[in-house]
Write a protein that holds these residues in place. Structure first.
Motif, PDB file in Angstrom:
ATOM      1  N   LEU A  20      11.178  -2.510 -14.597  1.00 44.92           N
ATOM      2  CA  LEU A  20      11.637  -2.248 -13.230  1.00 44.92           C
ATOM      3  C   LEU A  20      10.907  -3.187 -12.262  1.00 44.92           C
ATOM      4  CD1 LEU A  20      11.697   1.656 -12.887  1.00 44.92           C
ATOM      5  CD2 LEU A  20      13.650   0.112 -13.145  1.00 44.92           C
ATOM      6  N   SER A  21      11.654  -3.789 -11.345  1.00 43.73           N
ATOM      7  CA  SER A  21      11.041  -4.611 -10.293  1.00 43.73           C
ATOM      8  C   SER A  21      10.395  -3.690  -9.260  1.00 43.73           C
ATOM      9  CB  SER A  21      12.120  -5.456  -9.614  1.00 43.73           C
ATOM     10  OG  SER A  21      13.054  -4.601  -8.978  1.00 43.73           O
ATOM     11  N   PRO A  22       9.424  -4.205  -8.495  1.00 43.38           N
ATOM     12  CA  PRO A  22       8.868  -3.396  -7.398  1.00 43.38           C
ATOM     13  C   PRO A  22       9.971  -2.922  -6.454  1.00 43.38           C
ATOM     14  CG  PRO A  22       7.524  -5.356  -7.735  1.00 43.38           C
ATOM     15  CD  PRO A  22       8.728  -5.501  -8.637  1.00 43.38           C
ATOM     16  N   GLU A  23      10.990  -3.767  -6.245  1.00 48.67           N
ATOM     17  CA  GLU A  23      12.100  -3.363  -5.365  1.00 48.67           C
ATOM     18  C   GLU A  23      12.739  -2.066  -5.892  1.00 48.67           C
ATOM     19  OE1 GLU A  23      11.458  -6.486  -6.137  1.00 48.67           O
ATOM     20  OE2 GLU A  23      11.610  -7.675  -4.309  1.00 48.67           O
ATOM     21  N   LEU A  24      13.003  -2.016  -7.207  1.00 45.61           N
ATOM     22  CA  LEU A  24      13.665  -0.819  -7.748  1.00 45.61           C
ATOM     23  C   LEU A  24      12.728   0.389  -7.776  1.00 45.61           C
ATOM     24  CD1 LEU A  24      16.138  -1.959 -10.548  1.00 45.61           C
ATOM     25  CD2 LEU A  24      16.598  -1.289  -8.194  1.00 45.61           C
ATOM     26  N   VAL A  25      11.446   0.154  -8.038  1.00 45.78           N
ATOM     27  CA  VAL A  25      10.499   1.280  -8.034  1.00 45.78           C
ATOM     28  C   VAL A  25      10.477   1.931  -6.654  1.00 45.78           C
ATOM     29  CG1 VAL A  25       8.069   1.960  -8.251  1.00 45.78           C
ATOM     30  CG2 VAL A  25       9.058   0.345  -9.886  1.00 45.78           C
ATOM     31  N   TRP A  26      10.373   1.105  -5.598  1.00 43.87           N
ATOM     32  CA  TRP A  26      10.327   1.671  -4.241  1.00 43.87           C
ATOM     33  C   TRP A  26      11.681   2.237  -3.829  1.00 43.87           C
ATOM     34  CZ3 TRP A  26       5.795   3.003  -3.429  1.00 43.87           C
ATOM     35  CH2 TRP A  26       4.675   2.174  -3.484  1.00 43.87           C
ATOM     36  N   GLU A  45       0.827  -1.214   0.000  1.00 48.06           N
ATOM     37  CA  GLU A  45       0.000   0.000   0.000  1.00 48.06           C
ATOM     38  C   GLU A  45       0.860   1.262   0.000  1.00 48.06           C
ATOM     39  OE1 GLU A  45      -3.437   0.586   0.092  1.00 48.06           O
ATOM     40  OE2 GLU A  45      -3.482  -1.484  -0.610  1.00 48.06           O
ATOM     41  N   GLN A  46       2.012   1.152   0.654  1.00 50.94           N
ATOM     42  CA  GLN A  46       2.894   2.315   0.698  1.00 50.94           C
ATOM     43  C   GLN A  46       4.336   1.844   0.591  1.00 50.94           C
ATOM     44  OE1 GLN A  46       3.458   4.346   4.440  1.00 50.94           O
ATOM     45  NE2 GLN A  46       2.345   2.735   5.524  1.00 50.94           N
ATOM     46  N   ASN A  47       5.220   2.787   0.369  1.00 51.07           N
ATOM     47  CA  ASN A  47       6.631   2.465   0.176  1.00 51.07           C
ATOM     48  C   ASN A  47       7.189   1.685   1.367  1.00 51.07           C
ATOM     49  OD1 ASN A  47       9.332   2.385  -0.296  1.00 51.07           O
ATOM     50  ND2 ASN A  47       9.636   4.599  -0.356  1.00 51.07           N
ATOM     51  N   TYR A  59       0.895   5.484  -4.361  1.00 50.51           N
ATOM     52  CA  TYR A  59       0.153   4.793  -5.414  1.00 50.51           C
ATOM     53  C   TYR A  59       0.305   5.533  -6.749  1.00 50.51           C
ATOM     54  CZ  TYR A  59      -3.620   2.972  -8.237  1.00 50.51           C
ATOM     55  OH  TYR A  59      -4.323   2.428  -9.282  1.00 50.51           O
ATOM     56  N   TYR A  60       0.157   6.859  -6.707  1.00 56.26           N
ATOM     57  CA  TYR A  60       0.293   7.653  -7.929  1.00 56.26           C
ATOM     58  C   TYR A  60       1.697   7.496  -8.514  1.00 56.26           C
ATOM     59  CZ  TYR A  60       0.699  11.642 -11.009  1.00 56.26           C
ATOM     60  OH  TYR A  60       0.941  12.428 -12.104  1.00 56.26           O
ATOM     61  N   PHE A  61       2.692   7.466  -7.657  1.00 54.73           N
ATOM     62  CA  PHE A  61       4.081   7.333  -8.103  1.00 54.73           C
ATOM     63  C   PHE A  61       4.272   6.008  -8.850  1.00 54.73           C
ATOM     64  CE2 PHE A  61       8.534   6.187  -7.772  1.00 54.73           C
ATOM     65  CZ  PHE A  61       9.191   7.383  -7.979  1.00 54.73           C
ATOM     66  N   ARG A  62       3.875   4.905  -8.217  1.00 58.22           N
ATOM     67  CA  ARG A  62       4.143   3.617  -8.876  1.00 58.22           C
ATOM     68  C   ARG A  62       3.272   3.423 -10.114  1.00 58.22           C
ATOM     69  NH1 ARG A  62       0.276  -0.434  -7.517  1.00 58.22           N
ATOM     70  NH2 ARG A  62      -0.566  -0.354  -5.402  1.00 58.22           N
ATOM     71  N   LYS A  63       2.048   3.973 -10.075  1.00 56.50           N
ATOM     72  CA  LYS A  63       1.183   3.876 -11.253  1.00 56.50           C
ATOM     73  C   LYS A  63       1.796   4.671 -12.417  1.00 56.50           C
ATOM     74  CE  LYS A  63      -3.523   5.020 -12.672  1.00 56.50           C
ATOM     75  NZ  LYS A  63      -3.641   6.470 -12.882  1.00 56.50           N
ATOM     76  N   ARG A 118      20.020   2.112   2.556  1.00 53.62           N
ATOM     77  CA  ARG A 118      20.513   1.256   1.464  1.00 53.62           C
ATOM     78  C   ARG A 118      19.588   1.400   0.239  1.00 53.62           C
ATOM     79  NH1 ARG A 118      24.109  -0.550  -1.803  1.00 53.62           N
ATOM     80  NH2 ARG A 118      23.559  -2.494  -2.821  1.00 53.62           N
ATOM     81  N   ALA A 119      18.282   1.420   0.503  1.00 54.87           N
ATOM     82  CA  ALA A 119      17.316   1.574  -0.595  1.00 54.87           C
ATOM     83  C   ALA A 119      17.522   2.920  -1.291  1.00 54.87           C
ATOM     84  CB  ALA A 119      15.893   1.452  -0.071  1.00 54.87           C
ATOM     85  N   ALA A 120      17.793   3.962  -0.516  1.00 54.73           N
ATOM     86  CA  ALA A 120      17.999   5.286  -1.122  1.00 54.73           C
ATOM     87  C   ALA A 120      19.234   5.275  -2.023  1.00 54.73           C
ATOM     88  CB  ALA A 120      18.133   6.344  -0.033  1.00 54.73           C
ATOM     89  N   GLU A 121      20.289   4.548  -1.623  1.00 53.36           N
ATOM     90  CA  GLU A 121      21.508   4.503  -2.435  1.00 53.36           C
ATOM     91  C   GLU A 121      21.274   3.687  -3.720  1.00 53.36           C
ATOM     92  OE1 GLU A 121      24.140   6.025  -2.781  1.00 53.36           O
ATOM     93  OE2 GLU A 121      25.162   4.691  -4.179  1.00 53.36           O
ATOM     94  N   VAL A 122      20.620   2.519  -3.588  1.00 51.20           N
ATOM     95  CA  VAL A 122      20.289   1.739  -4.786  1.00 51.20           C
ATOM     96  C   VAL A 122      19.379   2.570  -5.697  1.00 51.20           C
ATOM     97  CG1 VAL A 122      19.087  -0.334  -5.638  1.00 51.20           C
ATOM     98  CG2 VAL A 122      20.541  -0.482  -3.597  1.00 51.20           C
ATOM     99  N   GLY A 123      18.434   3.253  -5.087  1.00 51.95           N
ATOM    100  CA  GLY A 123      17.503   4.083  -5.843  1.00 51.95           C
ATOM    101  C   GLY A 123      18.199   5.222  -6.570  1.00 51.95           C
ATOM    102  N   ARG A 124      19.209   5.789  -5.928  1.00 53.62           N
ATOM    103  CA  ARG A 124      19.945   6.879  -6.590  1.00 53.62           C
ATOM    104  C   ARG A 124      20.612   6.384  -7.871  1.00 53.62           C
ATOM    105  NH1 ARG A 124      24.920   8.864  -7.143  1.00 53.62           N
ATOM    106  NH2 ARG A 124      25.839   7.171  -5.955  1.00 53.62           N
TER     107      ARG A 124
END
Ligand code: HEC
Length: 164
Positions: free
Chosen positions: A144-150, A54-56, A119-123, A63-69
């Motif tokens: 993109l996997s859900p892991e990378l989207v979040w 439902e949410q991030n 929700y708007y972001f992932r959509k 770690r997620a922020a670094e992978v996300g960057r």
């Protein structure tokens, strides 16, 4: 006598044709470049279930922020600006997303607001953005996997607010 436009109409029509050509070029260009998965080391990210949260689920995870960057800079920066610094980018500044939630004081409503933005972001990312047949942003579904989207969402949030 054959019909002829008065001379003063010639320039606006030429302008409209040039605009149409530019739009078609933009559309075919976008269609010609399918999105490619960013090459990032996503080790250390908690695995997620196949059902979207439902949410991030990584909110605040460094770690997620670094992978996300890294993923962001490969996949999104060309349009949204390097390191999500969208101030001078052609596409919207993603740091502005969710700014309305900060004005919501009741915790339960603020929570609902944050979930709506997630929700708007992932959509937006999964479906891309197509308007009047022109692709403004490609869909990332299956790329993109859900892991990378979040992880990307976590990175964008870690960048703080837009300057104004
Ligand atoms: C080819 C350029 C391009 C790329 C690459 C791109 N975007 Fe976009 N994106 C856009 C444009 C343009 C819009 C605005 C479209 C509109 O509103 O019609 C947009 C809109 C968005 C929105 C909605 C923003 C809002 O304020 O409504 C999100 C979220 C988003 N993009 C995330 C991403 C992420 C994450 C990536 C990388 C995985 C990405 N985009 C890659 C061009 C791009």
């Amino acid at each position: 006598m054959p019909f002829a436009f008065p001379a003063r109409h010639a320039r606006p029509h030429a302008g409209a044709r040039a605009l149409l050509a530019a739009l078609l070029l933009a559309a075919t260009h976008a269609a010609a470049a399918p999105p490619t998965a960013p090459a990032v080391d996503s080790s250390g990210l908690p695995a997620l279930s196949a059902v979207w949260a439902e949410q991030n689920p990584y909110r605040g995870n460094e770690r997620a922020a670094e992978v996300g960057r890294q993923a962001f800079n490969q996949a999104c920066a060309s349009c949204h600006g390097a390191d999500a610094d969208g101030a001078r980018a052609p596409a919207p500044d993603l740091r502005r997303l969710g700014r309305s939630c900060r004005r919501v004081t009741a915790p339960q409503w603020r929570q609902r607001c944050v979930e709506d933005v997630d929700y708007y972001f992932r959509k937006s990312v999964m479906q891309g953005k197509v308007k009047a047949g022109i692709e403004h942003m490609p869909p990332w579904e299956g790329v993109l996997s859900p892991e990378l989207v979040w992880a990307i969402r976590t990175f964008v949030e870690s960048r703080g607010r837009a300057p104004r």
